[in-house]
Motif scaffolding. Structure first.
Motif, PDB file in Angstrom:
ATOM      1  N   ARG A  74       9.419 -20.787 -14.594  1.00 59.61           N
ATOM      2  CA  ARG A  74      10.142 -19.513 -15.229  1.00 59.61           C
ATOM      3  C   ARG A  74       9.471 -18.313 -15.222  1.00 59.61           C
ATOM      4  O   ARG A  74       9.911 -17.430 -15.121  1.00 59.61           O
ATOM      5  CB  ARG A  74      11.115 -19.844 -16.624  1.00 59.61           C
ATOM      6  N   ALA A  75       8.430 -18.353 -15.601  1.00 62.02           N
ATOM      7  CA  ALA A  75       7.507 -17.053 -15.809  1.00 62.02           C
ATOM      8  C   ALA A  75       6.992 -16.484 -14.306  1.00 62.02           C
ATOM      9  O   ALA A  75       6.758 -15.253 -14.209  1.00 62.02           O
ATOM     10  CB  ALA A  75       6.154 -17.368 -16.461  1.00 62.02           C
ATOM     11  N   HIS A  76       7.263 -17.078 -13.142  1.00 61.11           N
ATOM     12  CA  HIS A  76       7.136 -16.616 -11.910  1.00 61.11           C
ATOM     13  C   HIS A  76       8.294 -16.552 -11.091  1.00 61.11           C
ATOM     14  O   HIS A  76       8.420 -17.232 -10.134  1.00 61.11           O
ATOM     15  CB  HIS A  76       5.904 -17.355 -11.163  1.00 61.11           C
ATOM     16  N   PRO A  77       9.465 -15.951 -11.325  1.00 54.90           N
ATOM     17  CA  PRO A  77      10.824 -15.802 -10.693  1.00 54.90           C
ATOM     18  C   PRO A  77      10.596 -15.228  -9.231  1.00 54.90           C
ATOM     19  O   PRO A  77       9.730 -14.181  -9.155  1.00 54.90           O
ATOM     20  CB  PRO A  77      11.608 -15.212 -11.334  1.00 54.90           C
ATOM     21  N   GLY A  78      11.193 -15.602  -8.094  1.00 54.99           N
ATOM     22  CA  GLY A  78      11.141 -14.922  -6.891  1.00 54.99           C
ATOM     23  C   GLY A  78       9.476 -15.402  -6.276  1.00 54.99           C
ATOM     24  O   GLY A  78       9.048 -14.248  -5.612  1.00 54.99           O
ATOM     25  N   LEU A  79       9.017 -16.431  -6.494  1.00 55.94           N
ATOM     26  CA  LEU A  79       7.766 -16.706  -5.711  1.00 55.94           C
ATOM     27  C   LEU A  79       8.167 -16.768  -4.276  1.00 55.94           C
ATOM     28  O   LEU A  79       9.109 -17.524  -3.785  1.00 55.94           O
ATOM     29  CB  LEU A  79       7.199 -18.021  -6.341  1.00 55.94           C
ATOM     30  N   PRO A  80       7.004 -16.245  -3.491  1.00 53.87           N
ATOM     31  CA  PRO A  80       7.027 -16.523  -2.131  1.00 53.87           C
ATOM     32  C   PRO A  80       6.633 -17.839  -1.829  1.00 53.87           C
ATOM     33  O   PRO A  80       6.117 -18.595  -2.713  1.00 53.87           O
ATOM     34  CB  PRO A  80       6.058 -15.443  -1.493  1.00 53.87           C
ATOM     35  N   GLU A  81       6.816 -18.265  -0.506  1.00 50.29           N
ATOM     36  CA  GLU A  81       6.451 -19.626  -0.093  1.00 50.29           C
ATOM     37  C   GLU A  81       5.123 -20.165  -0.487  1.00 50.29           C
ATOM     38  O   GLU A  81       5.025 -21.193  -1.163  1.00 50.29           O
ATOM     39  CB  GLU A  81       6.687 -19.672   1.653  1.00 50.29           C
ATOM     40  N   ALA A  82       4.123 -19.295  -0.190  1.00 50.27           N
ATOM     41  CA  ALA A  82       2.863 -19.735  -0.643  1.00 50.27           C
ATOM     42  C   ALA A  82       2.774 -19.907  -2.011  1.00 50.27           C
ATOM     43  O   ALA A  82       2.033 -20.820  -2.607  1.00 50.27           O
ATOM     44  CB  ALA A  82       1.952 -18.802  -0.279  1.00 50.27           C
ATOM     45  N   GLY A  83       3.426 -19.240  -3.076  1.00 48.82           N
ATOM     46  CA  GLY A  83       3.241 -19.339  -4.469  1.00 48.82           C
ATOM     47  C   GLY A  83       4.066 -20.702  -4.813  1.00 48.82           C
ATOM     48  O   GLY A  83       3.612 -21.423  -5.593  1.00 48.82           O
ATOM     49  N   ARG A  84       5.335 -20.851  -4.074  1.00 48.44           N
ATOM     50  CA  ARG A  84       5.820 -22.200  -4.318  1.00 48.44           C
ATOM     51  C   ARG A  84       4.924 -23.387  -4.306  1.00 48.44           C
ATOM     52  O   ARG A  84       5.353 -24.300  -4.770  1.00 48.44           O
ATOM     53  CB  ARG A  84       7.382 -22.126  -3.603  1.00 48.44           C
ATOM     54  N   ARG A  85       4.238 -23.323  -3.123  1.00 45.07           N
ATOM     55  CA  ARG A  85       3.360 -24.449  -2.735  1.00 45.07           C
ATOM     56  C   ARG A  85       2.410 -24.566  -3.957  1.00 45.07           C
ATOM     57  O   ARG A  85       2.078 -25.693  -4.351  1.00 45.07           O
ATOM     58  CB  ARG A  85       2.720 -24.198  -1.475  1.00 45.07           C
ATOM     59  N   GLN A  86       1.903 -23.462  -4.510  1.00 50.58           N
ATOM     60  CA  GLN A  86       0.895 -23.663  -5.456  1.00 50.58           C
ATOM     61  C   GLN A  86       1.890 -24.373  -7.021  1.00 50.58           C
ATOM     62  O   GLN A  86       1.263 -24.898  -7.753  1.00 50.58           O
ATOM     63  CB  GLN A  86       0.323 -22.273  -5.995  1.00 50.58           C
ATOM     64  N   LEU A  87       3.030 -23.964  -7.014  1.00 48.72           N
ATOM     65  CA  LEU A  87       3.967 -24.606  -8.316  1.00 48.72           C
ATOM     66  C   LEU A  87       4.012 -25.933  -7.861  1.00 48.72           C
ATOM     67  O   LEU A  87       3.709 -27.074  -8.690  1.00 48.72           O
ATOM     68  CB  LEU A  87       5.124 -23.709  -8.134  1.00 48.72           C
ATOM     69  N   ALA A  88       4.075 -26.402  -6.724  1.00 55.60           N
ATOM     70  CA  ALA A  88       4.189 -27.688  -6.296  1.00 55.60           C
ATOM     71  C   ALA A  88       2.823 -28.592  -6.712  1.00 55.60           C
ATOM     72  O   ALA A  88       2.861 -29.635  -6.997  1.00 55.60           O
ATOM     73  CB  ALA A  88       4.673 -28.038  -4.829  1.00 55.60           C
ATOM     74  N   ARG A  89       1.784 -28.011  -6.172  1.00 54.46           N
ATOM     75  CA  ARG A  89       0.562 -28.292  -6.584  1.00 54.46           C
ATOM     76  C   ARG A  89       0.290 -28.556  -7.784  1.00 54.46           C
ATOM     77  O   ARG A  89      -0.307 -29.569  -8.425  1.00 54.46           O
ATOM     78  CB  ARG A  89      -0.533 -27.471  -5.852  1.00 54.46           C
ATOM     79  N   LEU A  90       0.676 -27.539  -8.895  1.00 55.65           N
ATOM     80  CA  LEU A  90       0.551 -27.852 -10.138  1.00 55.65           C
ATOM     81  C   LEU A  90       1.159 -28.997 -10.856  1.00 55.65           C
ATOM     82  O   LEU A  90       0.525 -29.906 -11.440  1.00 55.65           O
ATOM     83  CB  LEU A  90       0.928 -26.534 -10.896  1.00 55.65           C
ATOM     84  N   GLY A  91       2.607 -29.415  -9.997  1.00 55.98           N
ATOM     85  CA  GLY A  91       3.095 -30.506 -10.355  1.00 55.98           C
ATOM     86  C   GLY A  91       2.207 -31.746  -9.848  1.00 55.98           C
ATOM     87  O   GLY A  91       2.014 -32.701 -11.079  1.00 55.98           O
ATOM     88  N   ARG A  92       1.653 -31.785  -8.906  1.00 60.89           N
ATOM     89  CA  ARG A  92       0.830 -32.871  -8.474  1.00 60.89           C
ATOM     90  C   ARG A  92      -0.372 -32.986  -9.481  1.00 60.89           C
ATOM     91  O   ARG A  92      -0.677 -33.968  -9.892  1.00 60.89           O
ATOM     92  CB  ARG A  92       0.468 -32.778  -6.998  1.00 60.89           C
ATOM     93  N   LEU A  93      -1.106 -31.828  -9.930  1.00 60.66           N
ATOM     94  CA  LEU A  93      -2.282 -32.010 -10.541  1.00 60.66           C
ATOM     95  C   LEU A  93      -1.882 -32.629 -11.918  1.00 60.66           C
ATOM     96  O   LEU A  93      -2.685 -33.186 -12.489  1.00 60.66           O
ATOM     97  CB  LEU A  93      -3.083 -30.530 -10.573  1.00 60.66           C
ATOM     98  N   LEU A  94      -0.924 -32.307 -12.483  1.00 59.60           N
ATOM     99  CA  LEU A  94      -0.353 -32.687 -13.951  1.00 59.60           C
ATOM    100  C   LEU A  94      -0.113 -34.285 -13.645  1.00 59.60           C
ATOM    101  O   LEU A  94      -0.521 -35.090 -14.542  1.00 59.60           O
ATOM    102  CB  LEU A  94       0.649 -31.946 -14.228  1.00 59.60           C
ATOM    103  N   GLY A  95       0.458 -34.870 -12.492  1.00 61.25           N
ATOM    104  CA  GLY A  95       0.631 -36.226 -12.293  1.00 61.25           C
ATOM    105  C   GLY A  95      -0.628 -36.944 -12.376  1.00 61.25           C
ATOM    106  O   GLY A  95      -0.802 -38.002 -12.819  1.00 61.25           O
TER     107      GLY A  95
END
Ligand code: ASP
Ligand code: MG
Length: 439
Positions: A74-95
């Motif tokens: 929510r703190a990063h609305p309107g992320l471009p594609e490369a940023g959305r990949r980082q968010l997905a990566r964050l999800g994986r690293l938390l897992g």
């Protein structure tokens, strides 16, 4: 690229200054009109690194991780594609964290670096929307190289110079505006390494030094560098010019406005540092070489700390006692913040979390009947900083000195260890006597 007028100006935006993207875009546009060649360094958005640290502190708490991931998203609305990949990566690293707790330090650093990666993509997209050709650059990919001290690493300038110049130079030559992540780099062994909390200032100053810049600007949301923490002293005033050495002491002695390692790369390469407040552009502090006859005074406080009094009769006659004490503490992993000595008394100031280990490590010294260890006593270290501060000794108010546990001084910093409960009063008394009345 040696230092010249074509070297880029480096502008660093801290977490709180990213809260208002429209103001950031205006600020960057203004800077671009006077410095066509510009490099941005960004830290994570406010609280994001705190959330990542919280996730690491609760490595198996899946529900908490989900909450943290959603809140960072929510703190990063309107992320471009490369940023959305980082968010997905964050999800994986938390897992991964949930499955492999406790994580090793490089894994922690990799996770903590996500705050800056997201911020860089998010900021570049906001600038892009406003017609500025910004591109996000991740410092590890760029080749900003650090040592292997995960969590508190240092930038290795010689190893970073060629790749950073090449990578940034290529983008600038295409007319692009690089938005570089602060806070981390790639370690000598090739893993992500963070520079310690608040480390984006340090990254920005190192990048400016590497690029041969004349100036690095550290943009804060509200305040520049003040004569005291305004929460402590309502009459704190901005300091307009500081020497590198004064700024370094300020950062070391607890002024949270600068990361302690920020000054060194700038000083060594003659880069001026400007710290300015986004909201009041006239409030700025310039940090550069010392100037004769300039009088600056600032009061800082480090607390809570713990004080031990080690009484060693005949201590001074006992060769190597200070070395023995330091060595025992070093082996116990305890960092000494300050040391005061007289003939038979050594006063040691430590971080609170090292107190128990310190007491154990020093016990063998007190096996000698006459020797004794008192403490830990909760204290704060109040410091007056300014070139030539020893000339103020005769103006120290008794209010500040009463009940002090120890005192140390150099021509640049004069420190008093005082009981924690008295810290506020001591800071205000010193500020009144040496800053407000000291012109
Ligand atoms: N985001 C990191 C921190 O919160 C680095 C910085 O803010 O400079 O410590
Ligand atoms: Mg910060």
């Amino acid at each position: 690229m040696s230092r010249n007028r074509t070297a880029p100006r480096v502008l660093k935006f801290g977490g709180a200054s990213l809260d208002d993207p429209a103001a950031l875009v205006r600020d960057v546009r203004t800077a671009r009109s006077s410095a066509p060649s510009l490099v941005l360094v960004v830290s994570a958005r406010s609280r994001v690194t705190d959330l990542l640290v919280e996730a690491v502190e609760h490595p198996r708490d899946r529900r908490r991780h989900e909450r943290i991931l959603a809140s960072i998203g929510r703190a990063h609305p309107g992320l471009p594609e490369a940023g959305r990949r980082q968010l997905a990566r964050l999800g994986r690293l938390l897992g991964e964290l949930e499955r492999h707790a406790p994580p090793d330090p490089p894994r922690v650093d990799r996770l903590l670096s996500l705050g800056e990666r997201l911020a860089a993509h998010w900021v570049a997209a906001r600038l892009h929307d406003a017609g500025v050709p910004a591109v996000a650059v991740e410092a590890d990919h760029l080749g900003l190289t650090t040592d292997n001290a995960y969590g508190a690493s240092c930038i290795v300038l010689e190893r970073s110079r060629a790749p950073v110049r090449r990578g940034i130079g290529r983008l600038l030559a295409r007319g692009q505006l690089p938005v570089v992540t602060g806070f981390f780099g790639r370690s000598l062994e090739g893993r992500v390494a963070t520079l310690g909390r608040g480390g984006s200032d340090y990254a920005a100053s190192a990048i400016a030094a590497l690029l041969g810049s004349e100036r690095v600007e550290l943009v804060k949301r509200h305040v520049a560098v003040l004569s005291a923490d305004p929460a402590e002293v309502p009459d704190a005033r901005p300091l307009s010019e500081l020497s590198y050495e004064e700024a370094e002491e300020l950062a070391q002695f607890g002024a949270r406005v600068l990361h302690p390692l920020t000054i060194e790369p700038a000083r060594a390469h003659g880069v001026r540092i400007t710290v300015r407040a986004m909201e009041s552009p006239r409030v700025a502090t310039t940090i550069g070489p010392a100037k004769q006859g300039r009088r600056n005074r600032a009061i800082t406080v480090l607390r809570p700390l713990r004080l031990f009094r080690l009484r060693v009769p005949g201590g001074r006659q006992r060769p190597g006692i200070v070395a023995e004490v330091s060595d025992r503490l070093r082996r116990a992993g305890v960092n000494v913040v300050q040391l005061f000595t007289s003939s038979a008394l050594l006063c040691l100031l430590l971080e609170p979390d090292g107190a128990a280990r310190a007491a154990r490590a020093l016990r063998p010294i007190t096996a000698d009947d006459a020797a004794a260890l008192d403490g830990p006593i909760p204290v704060g270290l109040v410091t007056v900083i300014g070139d030539g501060v020893l000339s103020d000794l005769d103006r120290l108010p008794s209010e500040a000195v009463r009940g002090a546990e120890g005192f140390s001084a150099t021509p640049r910093a004069l420190s008093l260890a005082v009981p924690v409960a008295r810290c506020g009063a001591v800071v205000r008394a010193l500020h009144a006597a040496l800053v407000e009345a000291g012109r």
